[in-house]
Design an enzyme around this catalytic site. Structure first.
Site, PDB file in Angstrom:
ATOM      1  N   HIS A  20       0.843  -1.200   0.000  1.00 19.77           N
ATOM      2  CA  HIS A  20       0.000   0.000   0.000  1.00 19.77           C
ATOM      3  C   HIS A  20       0.878   1.250   0.000  1.00 19.77           C
ATOM      4  O   HIS A  20       1.614   1.498   0.957  1.00 19.77           O
ATOM      5  CB  HIS A  20      -0.902   0.024   1.230  1.00 19.77           C
ATOM      6  CG  HIS A  20      -1.987  -0.998   1.212  1.00 19.77           C
ATOM      7  ND1 HIS A  20      -3.287  -0.703   0.846  1.00 19.77           N
ATOM      8  CD2 HIS A  20      -1.977  -2.323   1.511  1.00 19.77           C
ATOM      9  CE1 HIS A  20      -4.028  -1.804   0.932  1.00 19.77           C
ATOM     10  NE2 HIS A  20      -3.252  -2.802   1.332  1.00 19.77           N
ATOM     11  N   ASP A  24      -0.193   4.279   0.283  1.00 18.97           N
ATOM     12  CA  ASP A  24      -0.649   5.191   1.334  1.00 18.97           C
ATOM     13  C   ASP A  24      -0.473   4.587   2.729  1.00 18.97           C
ATOM     14  O   ASP A  24      -0.787   5.231   3.728  1.00 18.97           O
ATOM     15  CB  ASP A  24      -2.103   5.642   1.098  1.00 18.97           C
ATOM     16  CG  ASP A  24      -2.997   4.544   0.555  1.00 18.97           C
ATOM     17  OD1 ASP A  24      -2.566   3.370   0.562  1.00 18.97           O
ATOM     18  OD2 ASP A  24      -4.120   4.840   0.115  1.00 18.97           O
ATOM     19  N   HIS A  32      -9.096  -7.739  -1.153  1.00 15.74           N
ATOM     20  CA  HIS A  32      -8.818  -8.097   0.237  1.00 15.74           C
ATOM     21  C   HIS A  32      -9.984  -8.959   0.729  1.00 15.74           C
ATOM     22  O   HIS A  32     -11.114  -8.464   0.814  1.00 15.74           O
ATOM     23  CB  HIS A  32      -8.751  -6.845   1.120  1.00 15.74           C
ATOM     24  CG  HIS A  32      -7.481  -6.064   1.013  1.00 15.74           C
ATOM     25  ND1 HIS A  32      -7.115  -5.397  -0.131  1.00 15.74           N
ATOM     26  CD2 HIS A  32      -6.498  -5.826   1.927  1.00 15.74           C
ATOM     27  CE1 HIS A  32      -5.955  -4.781   0.085  1.00 15.74           C
ATOM     28  NE2 HIS A  32      -5.556  -5.036   1.320  1.00 15.74           N
ATOM     29  N   GLU A  37      -9.617 -12.023   5.420  1.00 16.58           N
ATOM     30  CA  GLU A  37      -8.710 -11.424   6.414  1.00 16.58           C
ATOM     31  C   GLU A  37      -9.495 -11.186   7.700  1.00 16.58           C
ATOM     32  O   GLU A  37      -9.220 -11.785   8.736  1.00 16.58           O
ATOM     33  CB  GLU A  37      -8.111 -10.124   5.867  1.00 16.58           C
ATOM     34  CG  GLU A  37      -7.117  -9.460   6.812  1.00 16.58           C
ATOM     35  CD  GLU A  37      -6.612  -8.108   6.300  1.00 16.58           C
ATOM     36  OE1 GLU A  37      -5.602  -7.638   6.850  1.00 16.58           O
ATOM     37  OE2 GLU A  37      -7.231  -7.514   5.386  1.00 16.58           O
TER      38      GLU A  37
END
Length: 333
Positions: A14, A16, A197, A200
């Site tokens: 990522h 960010d 994603h 998780e």
């Protein structure tokens, strides 16, 4: 252990979630922002994990100060550029940098399309200056809901020719994948690939949803797949890759310990799994740490690590010729 004669990739990274502490301080002062501290060591516990967080959402809060200092588009461009330099310093040959323009734009009301363009500019400049290869994955942050994700997708698609894929990230439990089916129809129409994603913070059903309803060809994290043997077999048979992030999974309390991490089970089933960082600056790690420290804690053998490194290139959103060029470059080292 990293094999130098094989390309090293980071496919789940990522942009960010990888804003340097020094940059947070510098931009915070530039824009006159109230930071929780004004020197690096005092700021560190606010922006970096010092012990495991109780949940994914608690972990994600550590990212907030990084994006809070993005006061203009030049700041976004700088952070993107520095991300490429960080990847080079971590010995990475090819990185897929993912970013959420809505999240980056939010604090200072920046134009989403402008953030996307700034990130593209920064990464392209970094690739020229630092001699590594990187591509971009646009994120829709499900945490902010369907409307925000549509705004985000609209902004991302203004630069669709500069992206290789779209991802869905954030609050997996509170904002399940079926809310975003229409968004991913648009992604398919734009001829972009999909990684999601899933598995998780929610279970195996979330992964089935990502694959069957959203079109995912790779899954970020996916640790809950081991609860469903049929899913494990499906992943292996259909070549759906798992982007594994060992240290991140411990720090988010997704997995209780390195020893209990399911990555070995993925390998046993023949699932293509690769090793990645996730949010390096927030975690206080880099990719070599995952190979040299985290992987041995999990109990991965040198042969398994070699396979994982090979998988990282196989799963990359690159053409066959681009992959071959990276193989040839690494073989000469």
């Amino acid at each position: 252990m990293i094999i130098k004669q094989l390309p090293l990739t980071d496919l789940h990274r990522h942009l960010d979630g990888n804003i340097r502490i020094e940059t947070i301080l510098d931009l915070g002062q530039k824009f006159g922002l109230d930071l929780p501290a004004y020197d690096i060591e005092a700021l560190r516990p606010h922006v970096q994990i010092v012990e495991a967080e109780p949940s994914l959402v608690a972990f994600l809060s550590k990212l907030d100060w990084g994006v809070a200092v993005l006061g203009d588009l030049d700041a976004c461009r700088r952070v993107a550029y520095e991300n490429v330099q960080d990847a080079m310093n971590a010995q990475i040959d090819y990185a897929e940098l993912r970013f959420s323009p809505y999240y980056m734009a939010m604090k200072h009301n920046l134009p989403i399309a402008g953030v996307v363009e700034a990130v593209v500019d920064g990464v392209e400049a970094g690739c020229r200056d630092f001699g590594i290869k990187a591509n971009l994955i646009g994120i829709m942050s499900r945490t902010f809901g369907q409307d925000a994700c549509q705004q985000e997708l609209d902004g991302l698609l203004t630069q669709k020719h500069k992206l290789v894929a779209i991802d869905l990230a954030g609050d997996e439990l509170g904002q399940p994948g079926d809310l975003f089916v229409n968004h991913f129809k648009q992604v398919k129409d734009a001829d972009l690939r999909v990684t999601v994603h899933a598995g998780e913070a929610a279970g195996a059903a979330s992964m089935w949803q990502a694959i069957n309803e959203l079109g995912a060809v790779r899954i970020g994290h996916g640790v809950k797949a081991i609860e469903d043997p049929k899913l494990m077999e499906y992943l292996a048979k259909n070549n759906i890759g798992i982007e594994s992030c060992l240290t991140s999974n411990i720090q988010t309390s997704t997995v209780a310990s390195f020893e209990s991490h399911p990555i070995k089970t993925f390998l046993d089933y023949g699932v293509k799994v690769c090793l990645n960082t996730d949010d390096p600056a927030v975690e206080g790690i880099e990719l070599p740490h995952e190979y040299e420290v985290a992987a041995p804690k999990v109990g991965l053998t040198p042969e398994q690590l070699k396979q994982i490194q090979i998988n990282g290139l196989d799963l990359a959103f690159l053409s066959d010729s681009e992959k071959q060029a990276l193989r040839e470059m690494a073989a000469k080292r």
